[in-house]
Design a protein around this motif. Structure first.
Motif, PDB file in Angstrom:
ATOM      1  N   THR A  26     -16.907  -3.395   9.639  1.00 23.65           N
ATOM      2  CA  THR A  26     -17.252  -4.137  10.854  1.00 23.65           C
ATOM      3  C   THR A  26     -17.380  -3.222  12.061  1.00 23.65           C
ATOM      4  O   THR A  26     -18.380  -3.259  12.792  1.00 23.65           O
ATOM      5  CB  THR A  26     -16.198  -5.215  11.137  1.00 23.65           C
ATOM      6  N   LEU A  27     -16.379  -2.387  12.289  1.00 26.12           N
ATOM      7  CA  LEU A  27     -16.360  -1.540  13.486  1.00 26.12           C
ATOM      8  C   LEU A  27     -17.475  -0.498  13.446  1.00 26.12           C
ATOM      9  O   LEU A  27     -18.121  -0.229  14.463  1.00 26.12           O
ATOM     10  CB  LEU A  27     -14.993  -0.868  13.627  1.00 26.12           C
ATOM     11  N   SER A  28     -17.709   0.088  12.279  1.00 27.27           N
ATOM     12  CA  SER A  28     -18.773   1.094  12.165  1.00 27.27           C
ATOM     13  C   SER A  28     -20.139   0.481  12.447  1.00 27.27           C
ATOM     14  O   SER A  28     -20.984   1.095  13.097  1.00 27.27           O
ATOM     15  CB  SER A  28     -18.757   1.724  10.770  1.00 27.27           C
ATOM     16  N   ALA A  29     -20.358  -0.752  11.970  1.00 24.67           N
ATOM     17  CA  ALA A  29     -21.640  -1.420  12.196  1.00 24.67           C
ATOM     18  C   ALA A  29     -21.885  -1.688  13.672  1.00 24.67           C
ATOM     19  O   ALA A  29     -23.033  -1.817  14.105  1.00 24.67           O
ATOM     20  CB  ALA A  29     -21.687  -2.729  11.409  1.00 24.67           C
ATOM     21  N   LEU A  30     -20.815  -1.747  14.460  1.00 23.24           N
ATOM     22  CA  LEU A  30     -20.938  -1.998  15.897  1.00 23.24           C
ATOM     23  C   LEU A  30     -21.035  -0.709  16.704  1.00 23.24           C
ATOM     24  O   LEU A  30     -20.983  -0.737  17.935  1.00 23.24           O
ATOM     25  CB  LEU A  30     -19.744  -2.825  16.379  1.00 23.24           C
ATOM     26  N   GLY A  31     -21.163   0.427  16.018  1.00 21.69           N
ATOM     27  CA  GLY A  31     -21.294   1.700  16.714  1.00 21.69           C
ATOM     28  C   GLY A  31     -19.986   2.236  17.245  1.00 21.69           C
ATOM     29  O   GLY A  31     -19.971   3.123  18.099  1.00 21.69           O
ATOM     30  N   ILE A  32     -18.868   1.715  16.741  1.00 19.79           N
ATOM     31  CA  ILE A  32     -17.541   2.173  17.152  1.00 19.79           C
ATOM     32  C   ILE A  32     -17.084   3.265  16.197  1.00 19.79           C
ATOM     33  O   ILE A  32     -17.195   3.122  14.977  1.00 19.79           O
ATOM     34  CB  ILE A  32     -16.537   1.006  17.152  1.00 19.79           C
ATOM     35  N   THR A  33     -16.595   4.376  16.736  1.00 22.48           N
ATOM     36  CA  THR A  33     -16.102   5.470  15.896  1.00 22.48           C
ATOM     37  C   THR A  33     -14.788   5.054  15.243  1.00 22.48           C
ATOM     38  O   THR A  33     -13.848   4.651  15.933  1.00 22.48           O
ATOM     39  CB  THR A  33     -15.882   6.745  16.727  1.00 22.48           C
ATOM     40  N   VAL A  34     -14.737   5.138  13.927  1.00 25.36           N
ATOM     41  CA  VAL A  34     -13.553   4.717  13.175  1.00 25.36           C
ATOM     42  C   VAL A  34     -12.924   5.919  12.490  1.00 25.36           C
ATOM     43  O   VAL A  34     -13.609   6.692  11.820  1.00 25.36           O
ATOM     44  CB  VAL A  34     -13.904   3.645  12.131  1.00 25.36           C
ATOM     45  N   LEU A  35     -11.616   6.092  12.673  1.00 27.29           N
ATOM     46  CA  LEU A  35     -10.851   7.136  11.997  1.00 27.29           C
ATOM     47  C   LEU A  35      -9.787   6.460  11.139  1.00 27.29           C
ATOM     48  O   LEU A  35      -9.258   5.402  11.508  1.00 27.29           O
ATOM     49  CB  LEU A  35     -10.184   8.081  12.999  1.00 27.29           C
ATOM     50  N   VAL A  36      -9.476   7.061   9.999  1.00 28.24           N
ATOM     51  CA  VAL A  36      -8.507   6.474   9.077  1.00 28.24           C
ATOM     52  C   VAL A  36      -7.452   7.508   8.715  1.00 28.24           C
ATOM     53  O   VAL A  36      -7.784   8.638   8.338  1.00 28.24           O
ATOM     54  CB  VAL A  36      -9.207   5.978   7.781  1.00 28.24           C
ATOM     55  N   LYS A  37      -6.189   7.143   8.846  1.00 34.51           N
ATOM     56  CA  LYS A  37      -5.084   7.986   8.391  1.00 34.51           C
ATOM     57  C   LYS A  37      -4.329   7.210   7.317  1.00 34.51           C
ATOM     58  O   LYS A  37      -3.867   6.087   7.566  1.00 34.51           O
ATOM     59  CB  LYS A  37      -4.150   8.307   9.564  1.00 34.51           C
ATOM     60  N   THR A  38      -4.212   7.797   6.121  1.00 36.58           N
ATOM     61  CA  THR A  38      -3.587   7.066   5.023  1.00 36.58           C
ATOM     62  C   THR A  38      -2.798   8.003   4.118  1.00 36.58           C
ATOM     63  O   THR A  38      -3.006   9.228   4.121  1.00 36.58           O
ATOM     64  CB  THR A  38      -4.654   6.304   4.214  1.00 36.58           C
ATOM     65  N   ASP A  39      -1.879   7.418   3.336  1.00 41.86           N
ATOM     66  CA  ASP A  39      -1.013   8.191   2.432  1.00 41.86           C
ATOM     67  C   ASP A  39      -1.702   8.468   1.100  1.00 41.86           C
ATOM     68  O   ASP A  39      -2.619   7.748   0.683  1.00 41.86           O
ATOM     69  CB  ASP A  39       0.286   7.425   2.154  1.00 41.86           C
ATOM     70  N   ASN A  40      -1.227   9.493   0.438  1.00 44.62           N
ATOM     71  CA  ASN A  40      -1.727   9.874  -0.882  1.00 44.62           C
ATOM     72  C   ASN A  40      -0.917   9.110  -1.933  1.00 44.62           C
ATOM     73  O   ASN A  40      -0.111   9.677  -2.675  1.00 44.62           O
ATOM     74  CB  ASN A  40      -1.580  11.390  -1.062  1.00 44.62           C
ATOM     75  N   ASP A  41      -1.166   7.811  -2.009  1.00 43.88           N
ATOM     76  CA  ASP A  41      -0.354   6.947  -2.872  1.00 43.88           C
ATOM     77  C   ASP A  41      -0.766   7.056  -4.334  1.00 43.88           C
ATOM     78  O   ASP A  41      -1.950   7.228  -4.667  1.00 43.88           O
ATOM     79  CB  ASP A  41      -0.498   5.486  -2.430  1.00 43.88           C
ATOM     80  N   LEU A  42       0.238   6.904  -5.195  1.00 47.98           N
ATOM     81  CA  LEU A  42       0.024   6.710  -6.630  1.00 47.98           C
ATOM     82  C   LEU A  42       0.584   5.350  -7.000  1.00 47.98           C
ATOM     83  O   LEU A  42       1.638   4.944  -6.503  1.00 47.98           O
ATOM     84  CB  LEU A  42       0.729   7.798  -7.447  1.00 47.98           C
ATOM     85  N   LYS A  43      -0.109   4.645  -7.889  1.00 47.25           N
ATOM     86  CA  LYS A  43       0.361   3.322  -8.293  1.00 47.25           C
ATOM     87  C   LYS A  43       0.383   3.245  -9.812  1.00 47.25           C
ATOM     88  O   LYS A  43      -0.626   3.506 -10.483  1.00 47.25           O
ATOM     89  CB  LYS A  43      -0.569   2.245  -7.739  1.00 47.25           C
ATOM     90  N   LYS A  44       1.548   2.896 -10.336  1.00 45.51           N
ATOM     91  CA  LYS A  44       1.702   2.787 -11.789  1.00 45.51           C
ATOM     92  C   LYS A  44       0.849   1.649 -12.318  1.00 45.51           C
ATOM     93  O   LYS A  44       0.861   0.539 -11.786  1.00 45.51           O
ATOM     94  CB  LYS A  44       3.168   2.552 -12.138  1.00 45.51           C
ATOM     95  N   LYS A  45       0.064   1.938 -13.349  1.00 43.88           N
ATOM     96  CA  LYS A  45      -0.772   0.908 -13.926  1.00 43.88           C
ATOM     97  C   LYS A  45       0.080  -0.116 -14.638  1.00 43.88           C
ATOM     98  O   LYS A  45       0.994   0.213 -15.384  1.00 43.88           O
ATOM     99  CB  LYS A  45      -1.775   1.520 -14.916  1.00 43.88           C
ATOM    100  N   LYS A  46      -0.212  -1.367 -14.403  1.00 41.74           N
ATOM    101  CA  LYS A  46       0.580  -2.444 -14.978  1.00 41.74           C
ATOM    102  C   LYS A  46       0.538  -2.407 -16.500  1.00 41.74           C
ATOM    103  O   LYS A  46      -0.519  -2.270 -17.111  1.00 41.74           O
ATOM    104  CB  LYS A  46       0.049  -3.789 -14.476  1.00 41.74           C
ATOM    105  N   GLY A  47       1.711  -2.463 -17.111  1.00 41.24           N
ATOM    106  CA  GLY A  47       1.797  -2.468 -18.567  1.00 41.24           C
ATOM    107  C   GLY A  47       1.805  -1.086 -19.199  1.00 41.24           C
ATOM    108  O   GLY A  47       1.849  -0.954 -20.417  1.00 41.24           O
ATOM    109  N   SER A  48       1.736  -0.058 -18.351  1.00 41.83           N
ATOM    110  CA  SER A  48       1.713   1.310 -18.875  1.00 41.83           C
ATOM    111  C   SER A  48       2.999   2.039 -18.488  1.00 41.83           C
ATOM    112  O   SER A  48       3.607   1.750 -17.456  1.00 41.83           O
ATOM    113  CB  SER A  48       0.497   2.060 -18.307  1.00 41.83           C
TER     114      SER A  48
END
Length: 571
Positions: A419-441
């Protein structure tokens, strides 16, 4: 009938812009960027009162009257079988539609400046063939179009008494009085005669009448008398009517004081008049900054009216208020902004099934973000309070310069970015390097953090990996192994990490807490990773109190927190 597109050329501060529309449109941008002019472009198309005086030289882009003004709206008429409004338009347009393009219809206003007359004459055209539009029939200043559309323009300074008095004739149509009403009118006339007789019998009134008559005759000796009368007796009792509010269970009447209450009642009168007087027309509301004088709760109430009720079928609203967007759904967001020249970006905002259960949160957060120039998306509140602390120390003007930090929760990154990018707004993202255990494995893990980032770029996601952990391991040992594996993945995928940075997506080697430990961990006599992960928000709130300007500067200047520098940079 659906509004589809608007093209504005050489009108006021718009040189040449094209913007996608819907039937419900929200227009926003900084002050003096052209929101009112955008609404006025639509007024010139559909409002006879706006058109009657023509275009002045200041209506031409940069006052250059050598270039023609041209404003064109495109309508989608593919809903002919279901829409009464579409049928009304088709009936009026008649042979202006061609069999080859039945679903598209254009309405255009042109004007060339007439030097000899000192104004630009509005000329209206319509049809389904953009290259061969037909001139709309007219009589005087009225066009056939004006019998079809009604524009209701609501200014920020909408005034109750003015609206009420202006529309009294429509509100109280005497032609609709029945026999009972006429008898009551006769009774009122008798009462007003008695009232004026009693007023005239008062000594204070008689004394004033005698004195003022004598004073008048010192200027001009005429055979006259000045008498004081109630307006009700002369102009009728309708002239004295004003709206009051009577609370349930209270016999007292209260004047409609308070700007907010007056404004809501003004909107109510406008809605009433529109339903009563213009039910045969296609009504377009143009609403300019309605948040003025409205308390937050009343803005939210108005938002429900705009986006959830049938009263406002077609509207264009300019606003600076996030509260007015709380109930938005299936509407067009239009951002007007400027660097060297005015630019319009638009996005059709709708709530997908995935977000239905968090619609209120999504709208609230999105509404706050769309009024910014740069938005840094973070996963949660601990990231937000940390970043706000650092920027308050290093770059306290970041919000004044259009920066905004928004916590979204990892699973919602994509909707905000889209949404924000389509409106010409500069978007930055900061996120963790997550790992998620696959269900049943037992040992298979999804690269949740990396793949989240790749998905934002539209790139192919990476396959799951195996991490050798066992059920008899302690929690601490499992965390150690997973942390080591995250660091290995970060190192092994440096090409991807750099590509993410180039797209303003900043992936932590492990997570926020480990990033902090790398930069300033040695300045504390305890394990800040363990401390911050135990009770994230509470401990983070305590932790930032120990951050002075020097420590904040260390974090701000680090590679791990480049997102902060990029958000406040001019690039």
């Amino acid at each position: 009938m659906k509004f589809e597109k608007l093209h504005i050329k050489n009108f006021r501060n718009f040189k040449d812009v094209t913007v996608d529309l819907s039937n419900k449109n929200v227009v926003f941008g900084m002050n003096d960027v052209g929101k009112t002019n955008f609404l006025y472009a639509i007024r010139f198309l559909f409002d006879k009162q706006m058109r009657k005086n023509g275009f002045t030289d200041t209506d031409f882009y940069q006052n250059d009257t050598s270039n023609q003004i041209q404003i064109t709206v495109k309508l989608d008429l593919s809903d002919y079988e279901e829409s009464t409004d579409t049928k009304k338009l088709v009936a009026k347009a008649k042979d202006a539609r061609t069999s080859e393009q039945l679903n598209s219809f254009y309405i255009r206003i042109n004007s060339e400046y007439l030097e000899s007359e000192g104004y630009g004459e509005p000329l209206l055209y319509w049809g389904s063939d953009l290259d061969n539009l037909q001139e709309i029939p007219s009589r005087g200043i009225s066009f056939t179009l004006d019998s079809l559309f009604k524009v209701v323009y609501v200014t920020p300074l909408i005034e109750l008494n003015s609206i009420f008095n202006k529309n009294k004739k429509a509100l109280f149509d005497e032609s609709r009085e029945n026999d009972s009403d006429k008898q009551i009118m006769d009774d009122i006339k008798g009462l007003t005669t008695d009232l004026n007789n009693k007023i005239g019998a008062m000594s204070v009134i008689q004394g004033f009448q005698t004195d003022i008559t004598e004073e008048y005759k010192t200027f001009k000796n005429e055979k006259i008398n000045v008498e004081v009368k109630s307006e009700m007796a002369i102009r009728g009792f309708y002239s004295d009517l004003i709206p009051y509010i009577k609370r349930d269970g209270d016999e007292n009447y209260y004047p409609t004081s308070g700007d907010g209450r007056k404004k809501i009642l003004s909107y109510s009168i406008l809605n009433y008049i529109t339903k009563k007087e213009h039910e045969d027309k296609i009504v377009i509301y143009l609403i300019e900054e309605p948040e003025n004088s409205l308390h937050r709760s009343m803005q939210i109430a108005l938002s429900k009216q705009l986006f959830k009720k049938d009263n406002y079928k077609y509207f264009f609203m300019s606003t600076h208020s996030p509260e007015l967007l709380y109930e938005m759904e299936d509407n067009r967001l239009i951002r007007i902004h400027s660097k060297d020249k005015i630019v319009c970006d638009s996005y059709l905002y709708n709530i997908e099934d995935l977000y239905r259960n968090v619609k209120r949160k999504l709208n609230k957060d999105m509404a706050s973000a769309v009024f910014s120039n740069k938005v840094l998306l973070v996963e949660g509140p601990s990231e937000r309070v940390l970043f706000e602390k650092i920027l308050d120390e290093i770059y306290p003007e970041y919000e004044l310069d259009g920066g905004f930090i928004l916590e979204v929760g990892g699973i919602y990154f994509s909707k905000y970015v889209e949404t924000l990018s389509a409106l010409g707004i500069t978007v930055l993202v900061k996120t963790d390097n997550d790992l998620k255990k696959k269900k049943g494995s037992e040992n298979e893990y999804e690269l949740l953090g990396i793949n989240r980032c790749l998905k934002l770029m539209g790139e192919k996601e990476l396959n799951n990996i195996t991490v050798e952990v066992s059920s008899d391991m302690s929690k601490k040992e499992k965390e150690r192994i997973l942390t080591t594996r995250k660091k290995e993945l970060f190192t092994q995928n440096q090409e991807i990490v750099q590509s993410l940075i180039d797209n303003k997506i900043y992936l932590s080697e492990v997570d926020l807490e480990n990033d902090l430990s790398i930069i300033i961990g040695s300045d504390f006599d305890y394990d800040i990773v363990k401390y911050l992960q135990e009770s994230k928000l509470f401990n983070m709130a305590e932790f930032i109190n120990s951050l002075d300007e020097e420590l904040c500067r260390s974090v701000f200047d680090s590679a791990e927190f480049r997102c902060l520098r990029d958000m406040v940079s001019d690039e």
